[in-house]
Design a protein around this motif. Structure first.
Motif, PDB file in Angstrom:
ATOM      1  N   LYS A  36      11.404  12.824 -10.513  1.00 47.67           N
ATOM      2  CA  LYS A  36      11.923  12.128 -11.691  1.00 47.67           C
ATOM      3  C   LYS A  36      10.886  11.227 -12.348  1.00 47.67           C
ATOM      4  N   HIS A  37       9.991  10.652 -11.526  1.00 45.75           N
ATOM      5  CA  HIS A  37       9.050   9.659 -12.046  1.00 45.75           C
ATOM      6  C   HIS A  37       7.650   9.942 -11.507  1.00 45.75           C
ATOM      7  N   ARG A  38       6.662   9.552 -12.270  1.00 43.17           N
ATOM      8  CA  ARG A  38       5.262   9.713 -11.853  1.00 43.17           C
ATOM      9  C   ARG A  38       4.746   8.370 -11.325  1.00 43.17           C
ATOM     10  N   TYR A  39       4.972   8.156 -10.036  1.00 42.56           N
ATOM     11  CA  TYR A  39       4.559   6.907  -9.413  1.00 42.56           C
ATOM     12  C   TYR A  39       3.046   6.882  -9.216  1.00 42.56           C
ATOM     13  N   SER A  40       2.483   5.674  -9.321  1.00 43.87           N
ATOM     14  CA  SER A  40       1.063   5.513  -8.990  1.00 43.87           C
ATOM     15  C   SER A  40       0.890   5.012  -7.562  1.00 43.87           C
ATOM     16  N   THR A  41       1.905   4.295  -7.030  1.00 47.12           N
ATOM     17  CA  THR A  41       1.820   3.768  -5.665  1.00 47.12           C
ATOM     18  C   THR A  41       3.190   3.829  -4.982  1.00 47.12           C
ATOM     19  N   VAL A  42       3.141   3.953  -3.653  1.00 45.16           N
ATOM     20  CA  VAL A  42       4.326   3.761  -2.822  1.00 45.16           C
ATOM     21  C   VAL A  42       3.994   2.646  -1.844  1.00 45.16           C
ATOM     22  N   HIS A  43       4.830   1.622  -1.826  1.00 47.51           N
ATOM     23  CA  HIS A  43       4.583   0.412  -1.040  1.00 47.51           C
ATOM     24  C   HIS A  43       5.612   0.372   0.091  1.00 47.51           C
ATOM     25  N   VAL A  44       5.143   0.572   1.319  1.00 46.46           N
ATOM     26  CA  VAL A  44       6.024   0.672   2.481  1.00 46.46           C
ATOM     27  C   VAL A  44       6.000  -0.643   3.255  1.00 46.46           C
ATOM     28  N   HIS A  45       7.186  -1.176   3.529  1.00 45.64           N
ATOM     29  CA  HIS A  45       7.328  -2.422   4.282  1.00 45.64           C
ATOM     30  C   HIS A  45       7.804  -2.104   5.703  1.00 45.64           C
ATOM     31  N   THR A  46       7.103  -2.645   6.693  1.00 46.10           N
ATOM     32  CA  THR A  46       7.497  -2.443   8.087  1.00 46.10           C
ATOM     33  C   THR A  46       8.518  -3.508   8.478  1.00 46.10           C
ATOM     34  N   MET A  47       9.233  -3.377   9.590  1.00 41.84           N
ATOM     35  CA  MET A  47       9.105  -2.422  10.674  1.00 41.84           C
ATOM     36  C   MET A  47       9.998  -1.200  10.415  1.00 41.84           C
ATOM     37  N   PRO A  48       9.756  -0.065  11.108  1.00 38.58           N
ATOM     38  CA  PRO A  48       8.633   0.246  11.982  1.00 38.58           C
ATOM     39  C   PRO A  48       7.421   0.738  11.184  1.00 38.58           C
ATOM     40  N   ASP A  49       6.266   0.834  11.851  1.00 40.53           N
ATOM     41  CA  ASP A  49       5.042   1.275  11.183  1.00 40.53           C
ATOM     42  C   ASP A  49       5.131   2.709  10.683  1.00 40.53           C
ATOM     43  N   LEU A  50       5.828   3.566  11.439  1.00 39.17           N
ATOM     44  CA  LEU A  50       5.879   4.986  11.089  1.00 39.17           C
ATOM     45  C   LEU A  50       6.606   5.266   9.775  1.00 39.17           C
ATOM     46  N   LEU A  51       7.265   4.249   9.203  1.00 43.90           N
ATOM     47  CA  LEU A  51       7.863   4.438   7.877  1.00 43.90           C
ATOM     48  C   LEU A  51       6.802   4.801   6.841  1.00 43.90           C
ATOM     49  N   ALA A  52       5.540   4.498   7.144  1.00 40.93           N
ATOM     50  CA  ALA A  52       4.457   4.868   6.213  1.00 40.93           C
ATOM     51  C   ALA A  52       4.513   6.346   5.861  1.00 40.93           C
TER      52      ALA A  52
END
Length: 396
Positions: A93-109
């Motif tokens: 739907k959208h052309r993102y330039s970044t995805v910002h992942v907040h932990t926990m857990p780390d593997l959500l990256a």
């Protein structure tokens, strides 16, 4: 050309997470469109737009609040599956330039994988060091198989990201040492929003009567030690009141302790989260802010946001010792360093009778870290292709 648009995600309720909300609002104010994938909430729809213009996308998964580690892990896993499909759908739907992942857990990256394949930059914002959190939970060292696995997860998650952010310098050094990143983590402090936690014009006169604690209420946060210190405080200063705002796994235990020590008249514990604006109002009504953390694997790297909020409003403070607190505030705060409730009571009594009100250091103000965040994002934005000049065409 990608839009100036970012997608945040995390196992969180946005309105209850000051760090994520501040970062999202800062980017929105600076011209980014911001979408946030978070946890579901009772009585709220799957999507909504906040007054700030942030678009919130809720999963079906709701925050697990029990004490079963297995069910907590299962909740994380279900959320991650929902999140990765949501990222995939949003990228159409959208052309993102970044995805910002907040932990926990780390593997959500790795929930950002679909967007990374589309050419998006991935930011991993490490709020807590996961291996240390689980060392606390299972009372084990880093040789334990689970902790070694979590260290591996931390490393591959950090290396998968294009940019890692941590919450203080000690935290950044630890993550950098363990992951061997080519680019050291950026540091965006859990700085305080002074528009919300406003400084009081006039300081209260001693004796101070209103003690306050707010935020997550878990075992490592040591609220039980403060409650155990209350009888001695009340013996010397019987009009003292303690107000505890927040929620967490320790609430049932804390209520039992309040009843056992017959402190129902002196200690107020609603046992629920409040919107950040209400929390700010509660803090402004306090006199002494207290941070009675236990000394554990994870807390020793913490610089609690609540400490900065207390300083911003102008409260007197008694706090536990952590590495960041010791390095930044040694000699300027009443620091409790032996985990003895009687010692804590004595420090609180000192502040009740002869308080000091240290100012919030300038480097802890959100306005500075807001600029750091926006600068970081600006550097990651794709540069527009320049058209060859007429002079260049002539030379060819």
């Amino acid at each position: 050309m990608k839009e100036k648009r970012t997608l945040m995600l995390g196992y969180l309720v946005l309105e209850n997470d000051p760090r994520v909300l501040r970062e999202a609002e800062a980017l929105r104010d600076a011209g980014w469109d911001v979408d946030v994938i978070g946890l579901g909430e009772e009585g709220k729809g799957r999507s909504s737009i906040l007054s700030s213009g942030i678009r919130l996308l809720r999963t079906k998964t709701k925050k697990y609040r029990g004490d079963s580690t297995l069910r907590y892990m299962l909740s994380y896993a279900i959320f991650a599956i929902e999140a990765i499909f949501s990222v995939f759908a949003q990228c159409f739907k959208h052309r993102y330039s970044t995805v910002h992942v907040h932990t926990m857990p780390d593997l959500l990256a790795f929930c950002a994988l679909p967007a990374k394949l589309w050419g998006c930059k991935v930011v991993l914002d490490i709020h807590d060091t996961v291996p240390e959190v689980y060392q606390d939970k299972f009372d084990c060292d880093q040789k334990h198989p689970l902790i070694r696995f979590l260290l591996f997860c931390e490393k591959i998650s950090a290396r998968f990201a294009d940019q890692v952010i941590t919450v203080n310098y000690e935290h950044a050094d630890l993550v950098n040492k363990r992951t061997g990143l080519k680019t050291p983590p950026a540091v965006i402090f859990n700085a305080v929003d002074q528009n919300l936690f406003k400084a009081r014009g006039i300081q209260p006169q001693p004796p101070l009567r209103n003690l306050i604690v707010h935020g997550t209420l878990g075992h490592r946060h040591g609220i039980d030690r403060l409650i155990e210190a209350m009888p001695k405080i009340l013996e010397k200063e019987p009009e003292t009141k303690l107000r505890i705002y927040g929620n967490g796994d320790a609430v049932p235990e804390l209520r039992e302790l309040i009843t056992k020590l017959q402190l129902e008249e002196a200690v107020h514990l609603p046992g629920k989260y409040f919107p950040l604006s209400e929390m700010a109002e509660f803090v402004s009504q306090g006199d002494i802010g207290i941070i009675p953390y236990r000394s554990t694997w994870s807390t020793k790297y913490m610089l609690p946001t609540k400490l900065l909020e207390y300083l911003s409003v102008g409260l007197a403070v008694v706090t536990s010792e952590t590495l960041p607190i010791r390095s930044m505030f040694e000699g300027r705060l009443k620091i409790w360093d032996d985990e003895n409730p009687e010692t804590l009571a004595n420090l609180v009594l000192e502040q009740i009778r002869n308080p000091d009100f240290p100012p919030l250091p300038r480097e802890m103000q959100w306005s500075l870290h807001r600029r750091e965040l926006i600068s970081l994002y600006s550097m990651m934005e794709p540069k527009p292709k320049t058209q060859p000049t007429q002079q260049a065409i002539t030379n060819e």
